[in-house]
Design an enzyme around this catalytic site. Structure first.
Site, mmCIF file in Angstrom:
data_model
loop_
_atom_site.group_PDB
_atom_site.id
_atom_site.type_symbol
_atom_site.label_atom_id
_atom_site.label_comp_id
_atom_site.label_asym_id
_atom_site.label_seq_id
_atom_site.Cartn_x
_atom_site.Cartn_y
_atom_site.Cartn_z
ATOM 1 N N LYS A 1 0.814 -1.210 0.000
ATOM 2 C CA LYS A 1 0.000 0.000 0.000
ATOM 3 C C LYS A 1 0.850 1.263 0.000
ATOM 4 C CE LYS A 1 -4.429 -1.673 1.581
ATOM 5 N NZ LYS A 1 -5.619 -1.461 2.390
ATOM 6 N N LYS B 1 -4.270 -9.217 -6.184
ATOM 7 C CA LYS B 1 -5.460 -9.450 -5.373
ATOM 8 C C LYS B 1 -6.605 -8.528 -5.790
ATOM 9 C CE LYS B 1 -6.101 -7.580 -1.095
ATOM 10 N NZ LYS B 1 -7.530 -7.274 -0.959
ATOM 11 N N LYS C 1 -11.231 -3.704 -3.182
ATOM 12 C CA LYS C 1 -12.302 -2.730 -3.389
ATOM 13 C C LYS C 1 -11.770 -1.331 -3.624
ATOM 14 C CE LYS C 1 -13.612 -3.123 1.291
ATOM 15 N NZ LYS C 1 -12.427 -2.759 2.066
HETATM 16 P P1 ATP Z 1 -8.566 -2.309 0.519
HETATM 17 O O1 ATP Z 1 -8.016 -2.392 -0.854
HETATM 18 O O2 ATP Z 1 -9.136 -0.976 0.877
HETATM 19 O O3 ATP Z 1 -7.626 -2.846 1.582
HETATM 20 P P2 ATP Z 1 -9.901 -4.860 0.518
HETATM 21 O O4 ATP Z 1 -10.668 -5.307 -0.660
HETATM 22 O O5 ATP Z 1 -8.556 -5.460 0.751
HETATM 23 O O6 ATP Z 1 -9.850 -3.282 0.504
HETATM 24 P P3 ATP Z 1 -10.487 -5.036 3.373
HETATM 25 O O7 ATP Z 1 -11.547 -4.215 4.031
HETATM 26 O O8 ATP Z 1 -9.075 -4.637 3.572
HETATM 27 O O9 ATP Z 1 -10.832 -5.117 1.805
HETATM 28 O O10 ATP Z 1 -10.650 -6.552 3.834
HETATM 29 C C1 ATP Z 1 -11.885 -7.088 4.296
HETATM 30 C C2 ATP Z 1 -11.789 -8.593 4.343
HETATM 31 O O11 ATP Z 1 -11.790 -9.138 3.020
HETATM 32 C C3 ATP Z 1 -10.508 -9.125 4.994
HETATM 33 O O12 ATP Z 1 -10.835 -10.271 5.757
HETATM 34 C C4 ATP Z 1 -9.645 -9.505 3.825
HETATM 35 O O13 ATP Z 1 -8.713 -10.508 4.152
HETATM 36 C C5 ATP Z 1 -10.673 -10.006 2.847
HETATM 37 N N1 ATP Z 1 -10.223 -9.885 1.452
HETATM 38 C C6 ATP Z 1 -9.794 -8.751 0.864
HETATM 39 N N2 ATP Z 1 -9.502 -8.972 -0.426
HETATM 40 C C7 ATP Z 1 -9.735 -10.287 -0.648
HETATM 41 C C8 ATP Z 1 -9.608 -11.128 -1.796
HETATM 42 N N3 ATP Z 1 -9.172 -10.645 -2.945
HETATM 43 N N4 ATP Z 1 -9.943 -12.443 -1.665
HETATM 44 C C9 ATP Z 1 -10.394 -12.931 -0.491
HETATM 45 N N5 ATP Z 1 -10.527 -12.193 0.619
HETATM 46 C C10 ATP Z 1 -10.207 -10.882 0.562
HETATM 47 MG MG MG Z 2 -7.367 -4.826 2.382
#
Ligand code: ATP
Ligand code: MG
Length: 329
Positions: free
Chosen positions: A111, A195, A198
């Site tokens: 990040k 990965k 969002k």
């Molecule tokens: P950001 O990019 O803002 O970090 P994010 O998509 O990684 O957003 P988070 O809020 O950080 O979302 O994570 C929420 C949950 O979703 C966590 O348990 C994280 O491990 C899971 N998660 C995030 N991305 C993935 C993915 N690509 N596949 C499976 N689980 C995920």
């Molecule tokens: Mg995340």
């Protein structure tokens, strides 16, 4: 009952990656465990956020939790910033965590390399996550694979803290991650080597839980695959189609090898169409509930009650931590 805690950041609209990796489990575990689910808005501000958008997404995420099937009569749902113990406990955690440990975290490296300027909070994100978890005497944390390293840090912290300050007694519970065997790491559908996130600037890389059916179809149609046209699971050589198979399997509860058999010789076009159907079938009813909940007063009542419940448990744990380290009169 054993205790579960987890959270999602209102840093964007949750994707099917968040759903498959974590949020789906939030709903499934409610019967068997005592669950607490947090909207971690203080984590979201570790990178720049527009204030009005953050506010909107925070409430939206709460509505989404409910729309997915989290039942406030069984589980506690609350907003992190409404429970001050998180930031307070995080300070104690930071003072008992080493700079080197935090600098080694791959999420921090990832990040921070994407930011023009890096906030100190991005580095101290894991200690806040440690605080979130320990405050609720958590046994299990349903998360995606990307959080494995932060969970290891959490476990190291708990062991260190108990050893150092516990005088033979356990002050904090030792948590364990709950990571799905398949679907713990859903990849971007535009770049299957990174990965799905969002907060990805390329909105075509993810399917959000609130994407309209026609948008879902379009995004799946343009998902990156390969030129072979053969549907098989091979993460190394065919990461695109393998990722789509994982997603398909998660939405239909059909094992991957069964899907591979079913679609043998079918071609990517037909496969993608059926995949879009499966995603839409699950998301559309949830989206309808979401829009109803969003404008209801019920949502605020649930969040008020959740914050009150969470506060009671969290402040008790915080007091225990403060007493143990001498932060009391
Ligand atoms: P950001 O990019 O803002 O970090 P994010 O998509 O990684 O957003 P988070 O809020 O950080 O979302 O994570 C929420 C949950 O979703 C966590 O348990 C994280 O491990 C899971 N998660 C995030 N991305 C993935 C993915 N690509 N596949 C499976 N689980 C995920
Ligand atoms: Mg995340």
């Amino acid at each position: 009952k054993k205790k579960i805690f987890s959270g999602v950041q209102p840093s964007g609209i949750p994707t099917i990656g968040n759903y498959i990796g974590a949020m789906k489990q939030f709903v499934q575990r409610q019967e068997e465990y005592d669950c607490t689910y947090c909207i971690v808005n203080q984590h979201a501000i570790t990178v720049p956020q527009d204030p009005a958008t953050l506010t909107e997404r925070t409430r939206g995420l709460a509505a989404l939790y409910l729309a997915l099937g989290i039942d406030p009569n069984k589980s506690t749902i609350f907003i992190q910033s409404e429970v001050p113990a998180h930031a307070q406990a995080a300070w104690i955690v930071q003072c008992n965590t080493y700079l080197g440990e935090l600098e080694r975290m791959t999420q921090f490296k990832d990040k921070s390399s994407k930011q023009e300027t890096v906030s100190a909070g991005l580095l101290t994100y894991p200690p806040l996550m440690v605080a979130d978890i320990v405050l609720y005497n958590t046994d299990f944390v349903p998360v995606g694979e990307d959080q494995k390293q932060h969970m290891e840090l959490t476990r190291d912290f708990v062991q260190r803290f108990n050893n150092k300050y516990g005088k033979g007694k356990k002050i904090l519970s030792m948590p364990e991650p709950m990571i799905p065997e398949d679907g713990g790491r859903i990849m971007s559908i535009q770049d299957p080597t990174s990965k799905m996130s969002k907060s990805d600037k390329n909105t075509k890389g993810y399917i959000s839980l609130l994407d309209e059916p026609k948008v879902i179809r379009k995004k799946i149609k343009s998902a990156v695959t390969d030129s072979s046209g053969i549907i098989e699971y091979d993460k190394e050589n065919k990461p695109g189609i393998s990722n789509l198979l994982t997603i398909f399997s998660a939405f239909t509860d059909q094992p991957i090898d069964e899907l591979v058999n079913e679609f043998a010789g079918s071609g990517y076009g037909n496969f993608k169409e059926k995949l879009a159907d499966a995603i839409i079938a699950e998301l559309e009813p949830m989206q309808n509930r979401y829009y109803e909940l969003l404008s209801s007063k019920e949502l605020d009542d649930i969040l008020d009650a959740g914050a009150k419940q969470a506060n009671e448990i969290a402040s008790e744990t915080l007091k225990r931590m403060e007493t143990a380290i001498g932060l009391h009169r």
